[in-house]
Enzyme design. Structure first.
Site, PDB file in Angstrom:
ATOM      1  N   GLY A  57      27.351  50.233  18.156  1.00 55.23           N
ATOM      2  CA  GLY A  57      26.183  50.222  19.017  1.00 55.23           C
ATOM      3  C   GLY A  57      24.934  50.637  18.261  1.00 55.23           C
ATOM      4  CB  SER A  58      21.871  52.333  19.389  1.00 59.50           C
ATOM      5  OG  SER A  58      21.671  51.410  20.435  1.00 59.50           O
ATOM      6  CB  THR A  59      25.456  54.972  15.790  1.00 64.12           C
ATOM      7  OG1 THR A  59      26.573  54.068  15.814  1.00 64.12           O
ATOM      8  CG2 THR A  59      25.531  55.858  17.010  1.00 64.12           C
TER       9      THR A  59
END
Lengths: 645, 382
Positions: free
Chosen positions: A326-328
């Protein structure tokens, strides 16, 4: 009757003649006996001597003491416990069914136990002692001893068995031991003869399995003289075995305990790395299980309960679980763009809330859009459109290159079982596995860690540690006591100005009022952290669903909710630790994962217990009651004594 | 033969009889008995208890019996032969009804404090009875069928009673012991040839009766025969005794494993090591030298007694001595053959060496009779 002299003489002659005949016959029989004696004692004596030696001498293996496993501070994680057990020799027992049924009246024996003991006894030679029951209490042993006359062949013995004093805390790391199975033996080319000892235990998972060779040690042997019923009369000679080597892990048992308890009730994983040398300080996968159950031989019901639990306690989610990051993942995309020179980081990109790429509309998580954002804001506010744009500019190959450079998609060689490699999807990979060409849409998906990208929590922690240190941190789980010198990791050669941007973005994520993890900020001096939230979709949202209006995560069934992720390092000024948290189906990264990451980070920086003062004042009441609840579950310091000198 | 036949004037009288004893025989018997004491001491792990000392006491008692029996004039033994025989038959019948079970067979008769094995007693009384019978019988009638059947009956009645106990080994020894006297008496060859043929036929019949309703031997006896023919058939069961015994015996080598060093005996691999299998222990600990020297001693005993038998003109004395040594020979030959794997395992002790009371007393009684024959042999008037 009166006989004449002539008759007497005739009688005497007859008796003499016949007597000599009988004597001759007797002599010939005696000669035969003598010949036989000579043949056996002089010609064949070597063979018979050998047989006699075989009769009397028995070679016994002395199982070595298994090496111990310690945490980084010398707290015992896996030890050997002296226990009482009951062994039976078939030879002395006579009617084994009768003896076993009597035994079952004295101690707790299941039908399975009895059946296994019977099988072991019949498989082994009659004088081989077979363990029927282990870990008996002193009362049980006394009962058996008192009834010894009715239990021929039964002897109480003392032995060592594996014990995991911290129970579930390190189950996924340390693993557990179990009896040698047929499959274990088949897998080995030349099995150590010690494995043939009935009920000998070897590592089945985790460090116990991977470090088996050094933990096991070498068996000693003992030559004993036995009598006809197999009873040992005396020891002839003995070669002492070599005890297994102790293993020292990098795990901090107190932190591990805290991390696992912090995940209580969740299906989640948390990894804490020492940024400076890659030491894995905590590797928590919740829920866990009690490895001692496996050592004793887990019951069918217990095992089924573990298998059927939808939180999958047996899976080590930290290294086995693969999640879309995801956004990581956005730090990877950002660095790839900087490295490719397609942006300077200051340039602003307009986010209207979505982006159309080759006929498909890709949405930003914020429906109204972020407006014009530069890299730092794009990271802290987690704007998706910014990274859609950057990814299209630099392309998937650059992203993959940076992803690998930051430690994603690499299978780390750790002494635990089932370490997964994650996935950095390449054009070639898609051709081979999906039988389709790579498309721009795939790159767009990958830019925000969705689509095909998969990472393990451990890899996310490594990535964070590398961002924090600019060195190629490699995770390690075992401390080599001889290798005291710190390892010098090679530099990643990321330009400082790039890293400044990334770290600033991560800092703002937690510490800027508009950052996605602002509610998880730390106010304590010198403990501020920089991080990145992530929320990864488990199921893609269908058009129909979108048109029906996005449903709130809480309204979805648990196993359809998004995974919540959070990675961070701290302290910001001189990073010491890197943390990655994944809460399966936790909803959102900022709400479900970031608070966990903060608590674990504070625990790691403050010797296992987060200080209340580190939290923002308005949160302290809530945090305090949370800490109170948790305190009851946490292991008390006196239960985790340092046992290494 | 009545006492009138004796030349009483040339007979030694009173204590003078001691001088006329067959002293070489006494010496040989003591030597053999010492082998026994030594082995019993060794098997008990270097202890006089529980076997060596009682055995020594019993042997001392046996020597006393031998002297006592030897000093009694031979004509007395001839005159009581018939009565003794009838009594022993009655005792055998008594065992049939009142015997105590032991070792799976009715062999013991408990009379007050004594445990008597009537089958042992019958060995000596049968020989006595047969010797007296042929002494009484006209020489011309010796091979006459009627009288031969009479002699055979005397030998077979006790044998058949013992067989019913059931004790195949002792029954065979009884019959064979009687056969020696009958043979020595000069019964025609033909009878023996016929008997041997019948015996072979009998064995075939017995073996083929196995598993049928009229099975003659007990199952355990059949199994012993099986394991004799092939001891490896059942190394932990029926063949175990023979296998272990042969291992012990063979491992002795030339000079043995040393006194009290025999592992087979000490670690209980040998069954009944203090009784029937004691020869194996001797062979294991003292090797070929020890085992063969015992065999030589036995043969010397036979020889010394044989000389007595050959030198007497008295028909009863000659037949009696032949019977006693025939019986003695059968004891040790069958026992040794058994432990060497040449004969089936039958319960026959090694004479004077194996631990046990009944056999010892009866044997010494028999040698007493030999001494009596030796002391009271016909001499030329001086």
């Amino acid at each position: 009757m009166k006989r004449s002299d002539r008759e007497k003489e005739a009688s005497r002659r007859t008796i003499s003649r016949r007597g000599l005949l009988i004597g001759g016959l007797q002599l010939s029989v005696a000669g035969t006996l003598m010949w036989r004696l000579r043949d056996m004692q002089l010609n064949q004596s070597e063979q018979f001597r050998l047989l006699a030696e075989e009769n009397r001498i028995n070679l016994r293996l002395l199982p070595p003491t298994r090496g111990l496993i310690f945490d980084r501070n010398g707290i015992l994680l896996a030890g050997n416990e002296q226990n009482y057990r009951i062994v039976i020799k078939r030879d002395d027992a006579g009617d084994i069914d009768l003896v076993l049924s009597r035994l079952a009246q004295l101690i707790d024996l299941s039908d399975d136990d009895i059946e296994r003991a019977r099988r072991d006894m019949l498989r082994n030679r009659p004088f081989v002692p077979v363990t029927v029951a282990e870990r008996l209490s002193w009362e049980e042993i006394s009962r058996v001893a008192a009834n010894a006359p009715a239990l021929p062949g039964v002897t109480p013995e003392m032995g060592l068995s594996r014990l995991y004093p911290l129970r579930a805390d390190t189950a996924h790391v340390v693993g557990y031991v179990g009896p040698v199975s047929e499959r274990d033996l088949e897998a080995l080319e030349a099995p150590d003869p010690v494995l043939m000892i009935p009920r000998f235990q070897i590592g089945k998972s985790g460090v116990e399995r991977m470090a088996e060779d050094s933990l096991r040690g070498r068996a000693g042997s003992q030559r004993v003289e036995v009598n006809a019923v197999g009873r040992v009369m005396r020891e002839l000679d003995r070669v002492e075995g070599v005890p297994g080597e102790n293993v020292h892990l990098t795990i901090d048992a107190r932190l591990q305990n805290y991390a696992l308890e912090r995940l209580h009730g969740l299906s989640a994983a948390a990894v804490v790395l020492d940024v400076t040398n890659g030491d894995i300080l905590a590797l928590a996968s919740g829920p866990s299980f009690d490895p001692n159950l496996f050592v004793r031989g887990i019951s069918g019901t217990d095992f089924n309960a573990l298998l059927e639990n939808d939180h999958r306690p047996l899976v080590n989610k930290t290294v086995q679980g693969m999640y879309p990051p995801g956004s990581t993942f956005k730090m990877v995309t950002a660095l790839a763009a900087l490295d490719a020179g397609v942006t300077d980081g200051q340039e602003r990109v307009f986010c209207p809330g979505h982006m159309d790429v080759s006929g498909n509309r890709f949405h930003c998580w914020k429906r109204g859009g972020h407006g014009r954002v530069a890299m730092v804001t794009a990271l802290s506010e987690s704007c998706d459109v910014y990274f859609y744009e950057m990814a299209q500019r630099c392309g998937i190959d650059k992203i993959n290159e940076m992803s690998t450079r930051l430690g994603l998609g690499i299978r780390y060689d750790l002494p635990i079982t089932s370490v997964a490699g994650g996935l950095n999807p390449t054009r070639e990979w898609k051709r081979n596995n999906r039988n389709a060409e790579w498309r721009v849409g795939d790159t767009v998906n990958a830019s925000i860690g969705q689509g095909f990208v998969l990472s393990t929590p451990l890899q996310m922690a490594v990535m964070t540690a590398r961002l924090a240190s600019n060195t190629a941190v490699l995770p390690r789980l075992v401390r080599d006591p001889l290798d005291r010198a710190e390892r010098t990791a090679t530099s990643l050669d990321l330009r400082p100005e790039w890293l400044r941007l990334i770290r600033r973005g991560m800092y703002d994520t937690v510490n800027d009022r508009r950052g996605t993890a602002y509610s998880s900020r730390v106010v304590a001096e010198g403990q501020a952290m920089a991080g990145k939230t992530g929320t990864s979709q488990v199921f893609s949202i269908t058009r129909a669903e979108r048109e029906a209006g996005i449903r709130r995560q809480e309204d979805l069934p648990w196993n359809r909710r998004n995974h919540a992720l959070f990675v961070n390092f701290a302290p910001v000024e001189t990073p010491r630790i890197a943390v990655a948290v994944v809460v399966e189906h936790g909803g959102g990264g900022s709400s479900a994962a970031a608070p966990v990451g903060r608590d674990i980070t504070l625990a790691a920086l403050n010797d296992g217990r987060p200080p209340l003062s580190a939290y923002p004042a308005p949160q302290r009441n809530r945090i305090q009651s949370e800490q109170q609840n948790m305190l009851e579950r946490l292991r008390r310091p006196e239960d985790m004594r340092v046992s290494r000198a | 033969m009545s006492y009138l036949e004796y030349n009483t004037k040339s007979m030694p009288r009173g204590l003078a009889k001691v001088l006329y004893l067959n002293w070489p025989l006494v010496a040989l018997l003591i030597a053999v008995a010492f082998y026994g004491f030594l082995m019993l001491y060794s098997i008990a792990g270097g202890n006089l208890q529980p076997w060596a000392e009682p055995q020594a006491r019993r042997f001392a008692f046996g020597v006393a019996i031998m002297f006592a029996v030897g000093f009694v004039p031979l004509w007395f033994w001839r005159s009581i032969a018939g009565v003794a025989y009838v009594i022993s038959i009655l005792l055998l019948l008594g065992v049939e009804f009142f015997g105590t079970m032991g070792m799976g067979a009715q062999r013991w008769l408990v009379i007050g404090p004594f445990r008597l094995q009537p089958s042992e007693l019958a060995k000596i009384t049968t020989i006595l009875a047969l010797a007296a019978y042929f002494d009484w019988l006209d020489l011309k009638k010796v091979s006459h069928p009627v009288w031969v059947i009479g002699a055979a009956a005397i030998a077979l009645i006790p044998a058949l009673l013992v067989l019913r106990q059931p004790d195949l080994g002792t029954a065979l020894l009884l019959a064979l012991g009687g056969g020696v006297v009958i043979f020595a008496a000069g019964v025609h060859w033909g009878y023996f040839a016929a008997l041997i043929s019948a015996g072979v036929a009998g064995v075939v019949t017995v073996m083929s009766s196995r598993g049928t309703e009229w099975q003659i031997l007990k199952d355990y006896q059949f199994r012993r025969i099986d394991s004799f023919l092939d001891p490896s058939l059942d190394p932990l069961g029926a063949g175990y005794h023979i296998n272990q015994s042969m291992i012990a015996l063979g491992s002795g080598g030339w000079s043995g494993r040393g006194f009290m060093e025999g592992t087979q005996a000490r670690l209980n691999f040998l069954p009944e090591k203090h009784t029937d299998f004691i020869f194996t222990t001797l062979a294991e600990e003292f090797g070929f030298i020890g085992a063969s020297s015992l065999l030589v001693l036995y043969l010397l005993i036979l020889g010394v007694c044989m000389l007595t038998a050959l030198r007497t003109t008295n028909r009863f004395a000659g037949l009696l001595v032949m019977g006693v040594i025939g019986n003695f020979f059968l004891y040790f030959a069958v026992n040794m053959a058994m432990v060497m794997g040449l004969a089936p395992v039958v319960g026959v002790p090694l004479p004077l060496v194996s631990y046990g009371g009944s056999a010892m007393v009866v044997l010494m009684f028999g040698f007493g009779l030999v001494q009596s024959a030796h002391i009271h042999r016909a001499r030329l008037p001086s």
